[in-house]
Design an enzyme around this catalytic site. Structure first.
Site, PDB file in Angstrom:
ATOM      1  N   THR A  43       0.824  -1.326   0.192  1.00 16.51           N
ATOM      2  CA  THR A  43      -0.065  -0.283  -0.123  1.00 16.51           C
ATOM      3  C   THR A  43       0.874   1.229   0.111  1.00 16.51           C
ATOM      4  OG1 THR A  43      -1.876   1.041   0.988  1.00 16.51           O
ATOM      5  CG2 THR A  43      -0.433   0.073   2.553  1.00 16.51           C
ATOM      6  N   ASN A  44       0.207   2.312   0.230  1.00 20.17           N
ATOM      7  CA  ASN A  44       1.009   3.631   0.424  1.00 20.17           C
ATOM      8  C   ASN A  44       0.613   4.559   1.387  1.00 20.17           C
ATOM      9  OD1 ASN A  44      -1.032   5.546  -1.102  1.00 20.17           O
ATOM     10  ND2 ASN A  44      -0.634   3.841  -2.548  1.00 20.17           N
ATOM     11  N   ARG A  45       1.063   5.838   1.559  1.00 26.65           N
ATOM     12  CA  ARG A  45       0.939   6.899   2.514  1.00 26.65           C
ATOM     13  C   ARG A  45      -0.314   7.513   2.512  1.00 26.65           C
ATOM     14  NH1 ARG A  45       4.003  10.555   3.383  1.00 26.65           N
ATOM     15  NH2 ARG A  45       5.644  10.611   1.652  1.00 26.65           N
ATOM     16  N   ALA A  76      -4.189   7.364  -4.668  1.00 25.98           N
ATOM     17  CA  ALA A  76      -2.960   6.873  -4.973  1.00 25.98           C
ATOM     18  C   ALA A  76      -3.078   5.559  -4.990  1.00 25.98           C
ATOM     19  CB  ALA A  76      -1.970   7.285  -3.865  1.00 25.98           C
TER      20      ALA A  76
END
Ligand code: CTP
Length: 411
Positions: A216-218, A283
């Site tokens: 995943t990402n922030r 995102a």
């Protein structure tokens, strides 16, 4: 009382500068629009103007001191708290360098500055000061702080200062008409997206590898949620497709919760079929584990190579056969911001791209504020200072509304 501001409660804070006399006219104009106004004057404001004109125009005695308590609605009422609980907007006009400094620094040493500490509504700050003070590093820094917290600080007017020997410069308080226009914009959102079906994506995606792990990402989802909520308030029929973000469903719109890029693609493309416009603020992961497993992966000695495969580029797919539909994308970059964003705008067939820096102090990811450059298909570039994401959302929607009017007029 009728008028565009009927039923709206405004606290009008006046601090001590020569422009305080213009606050009387502002009070008159707000009252003419039907606003319920409580004026709060600092001690130094009272050196420039009297309470009486405010009392006559607003129908309420202004408050100018903390103790003994003034303006209490009932015994035990603390107006510096109760007023902010009820206010739709606080307007500080004029705002001196001193008041701006106290507001930015969290200092409450009189009624107005203490009231600002408990503000829950947006605050419109209308600066008025000597041009040298306005350009001083301390004031610049304080203004930046307030903007990042989501408050609106108007740009002072350029022109002749009050005293002839000060000549021309930037520091004049904007005229009451300009302040009223800003108040109307804040309190009566334009219905300029009425009739638009809009799909907005937000948040990160989660690409499963095994029973417990994922890629995943922030991304926090804050930007996409702010856009979706503001667009709905401006009359759009919004479908928000959200990856796993810890935010509640915004009111007045349809939220579809998804997890992976593949699920996001399905939900976004379904809404896009019927839409007039799309904003891809999510995102989306560009890669996913090629062989996800149902069971938990057991560790072995030595390094592990995880094979990833590409996910579909949703935005590029939307851009392919977009016709007259409007498409807005985001570019999160750690460097070469403008160049990379322009490239994405072209490659993905967008009308507008929002380029965000995601490095260092200006990092937009996960933060409440972002520094952005908006680039149009025609090449027009607009650079924004670091702003809270809801303020940036309204700037993006202003551009979308403008493009939407053009599309409608060429139908
Ligand atoms: N996006 C998308 N689908 C993907 C990846 C990205 O729809 N699989 C959208 C994002 O929502 C964003 C825009 O594309 O609006 C830019 O995303 P980014 O990942 O920065 O762009 P890429 O084209 O993947 O470029 P690069 O990896 O080279 O930075």
């Amino acid at each position: 009382m009728s008028g565009a501001l009927a039923g709206k409660r405004i606290v009008l804070g006046v601090s001590g500068g020569i422009a305080a006399y213009k606050a009387v006219e502002l009070a008159r104009q707000l009252a003419l629009q039907g606003a319920e106004i409580q004026a709060a004057l600092t001690r130094s404001a009272l050196a420039f103007v009297q309470s009486l004109p405010f009392e006559v125009l607003t129908g309420r005695a202004p408050i100018s001191r903390m103790f003994p308590i003034e303006g209490a609605a009932h015994p035990g009422d603390m107006p510096h708290i109760s007023l902010t609980g009820r206010a739709d907007l606080i307007v500080i006009a004029p705002a001196t360098a001193n008041l701006i400094g106290k507001f930015a620094g969290g200092i409450g040493d009189d009624f107005l500055s203490t009231l600002l500490l408990s503000a829950r509504s947006p605050v419109l700050v209308v600066p008025a000061m000597n041009p040298r003070m306005w350009s001083s590093p301390a004031v610049r820094e304080n203004v930046k702080k307030l903007r990042e917290r989501g408050h609106l600080v108007m740009e002072p007017g350029v022109g002749r200062m009050a005293r002839a020997e000060e000549g021309e410069g930037s520091g004049r308080m904007p005229e009451p008409e300009a302040i009223l226009a800003e108040v109307l914009r804040l309190l009566v959102p334009p219905h300029d997206l009425a009739g638009m079906r809009l799909v907005v994506s937000a948040g990160p995606t989660r690409e499963r590898w095994d029973a417990v792990r994922y890629l995943t990402n922030r991304s926090s989802g804050k930007m996409g949620y702010a856009l979706a909520a503001a667009a709905a308030a401006r009359g759009a029929e919004v479908t928000l497709v959200s990856g796993p973000a810890g935010l509640p469903d915004p009111p007045g719109l349809r939220t579809v919760r998804v997890e992976s890029a593949a699920e996001m693609r399905e939900a976004v493309l379904a809404a896009w079929k019927e839409a007039h416009a799309g904003i891809m603020a999510a995102a989306v992961s560009d890669y996913r584990p090629a062989q996800p497993t149902e069971r938990k992966h057991k560790k072995k000695d030595g390094p592990l190579t995880l094979k990833l495969e590409r996910t579909a580029d949703i935005l590029a797919e939307m851009g392919k056969a977009k016709g007259k539909r409007l498409l807005v994308g985001f570019a999160a970059e750690t460097g070469d911001l403008t160049k990379n964003a322009k490239d994405k705008l072209r490659r993905k067939g967008l009308d507008l791209i929002v380029a965000n820096l995601i490095a260092g102090e200006e990092d937009a990811m996960g933060a409440d504020a972002a520094t952005a450059i908006l680039i149009r298909a025609g090449g027009k570039e607009e650079h924004f200072p670091r702003l809270r994401k809801d303020a940036l959302a309204s700037a993006i929607l202003d551009r979308l509304a403008e493009m939407w009017q053009k599309v409608k007029s060429t139908k």
